[in-house]
Design a protein around this motif. Structure first.
Motif, PDB file in Angstrom:
ATOM      1  N   THR A  68       0.847  -1.189   0.000  1.00 28.43           N
ATOM      2  CA  THR A  68       0.000   0.000   0.000  1.00 28.43           C
ATOM      3  C   THR A  68       0.884   1.240   0.000  1.00 28.43           C
ATOM      4  O   THR A  68       2.057   1.189   0.403  1.00 28.43           O
ATOM      5  CB  THR A  68      -0.916   0.038   1.240  1.00 28.43           C
ATOM      6  N   ALA A  69       0.325   2.341  -0.426  1.00 25.92           N
ATOM      7  CA  ALA A  69       1.077   3.599  -0.457  1.00 25.92           C
ATOM      8  C   ALA A  69       1.505   4.001   0.949  1.00 25.92           C
ATOM      9  O   ALA A  69       2.626   4.489   1.146  1.00 25.92           O
ATOM     10  CB  ALA A  69       0.230   4.697  -1.091  1.00 25.92           C
ATOM     11  N   GLU A  70       0.655   3.766   1.932  1.00 20.03           N
ATOM     12  CA  GLU A  70       0.972   4.116   3.313  1.00 20.03           C
ATOM     13  C   GLU A  70       2.153   3.292   3.827  1.00 20.03           C
ATOM     14  O   GLU A  70       3.086   3.836   4.432  1.00 20.03           O
ATOM     15  CB  GLU A  70      -0.254   3.873   4.197  1.00 20.03           C
ATOM     16  N   ARG A  72       4.420   1.729   1.974  1.00 19.98           N
ATOM     17  CA  ARG A  72       5.617   2.078   1.201  1.00 19.98           C
ATOM     18  C   ARG A  72       6.272   3.330   1.774  1.00 19.98           C
ATOM     19  O   ARG A  72       7.494   3.398   1.898  1.00 19.98           O
ATOM     20  CB  ARG A  72       5.276   2.283  -0.265  1.00 19.98           C
TER      21      ARG A  72
END
Length: 114
Positions: A68-70, A72
């Motif tokens: 997920t972007a969070e 990462r």
């Protein structure tokens, strides 16, 4: 959030090895390891983290694992923090070696009489 343990495996001086400054590995929650993380010198953005990737038969690169972007962002921040800490330790190491240990005679010095 999962716990992330970062280890800087090798470092390179600026301007060498195609902009790669270091390699790192990450262990997530003590059970999942990611090897081959690169810390790269970027143009106008400074340092950035490059995740491991591979080439497909079509010649495209893709991530070896989706995140997920969070997560990462958390992983990248942890890698860059560990890199900065490794640089600080590497710079302090020569200073610690140069400073004589207290109570240990150096070359040309004698121990005090008893």
């Amino acid at each position: 959030m999962p716990t992330v343990d970062i280890r800087i495996t090798s470092m390179y001086p600026p301007g060498g090895k195609g902009g790669t400054r270091a390699y790192a590995s990450a262990t997530i929650d003590g059970c999942f390891a990611v090897r081959g993380i690169k810390i790269v010198e970027g143009g106008r953005t400074g340092l950035f983290v490059s995740m491991p990737s591979r080439k497909t038969q079509d010649g495209y690169k893709e991530m070896c694992f989706p995140v997920t972007a969070e997560f990462r962002e958390q992983l990248c921040r942890a890698v860059l923090d560990a890199y900065q800490q490794a640089i600080t330790q590497a710079q302090a190491a020569p200073e610690q070696q140069a400073a004589p240990a207290e109570g240990i005679p150096q070359a040309g010095q004698q121990m005090g009489s008893m």
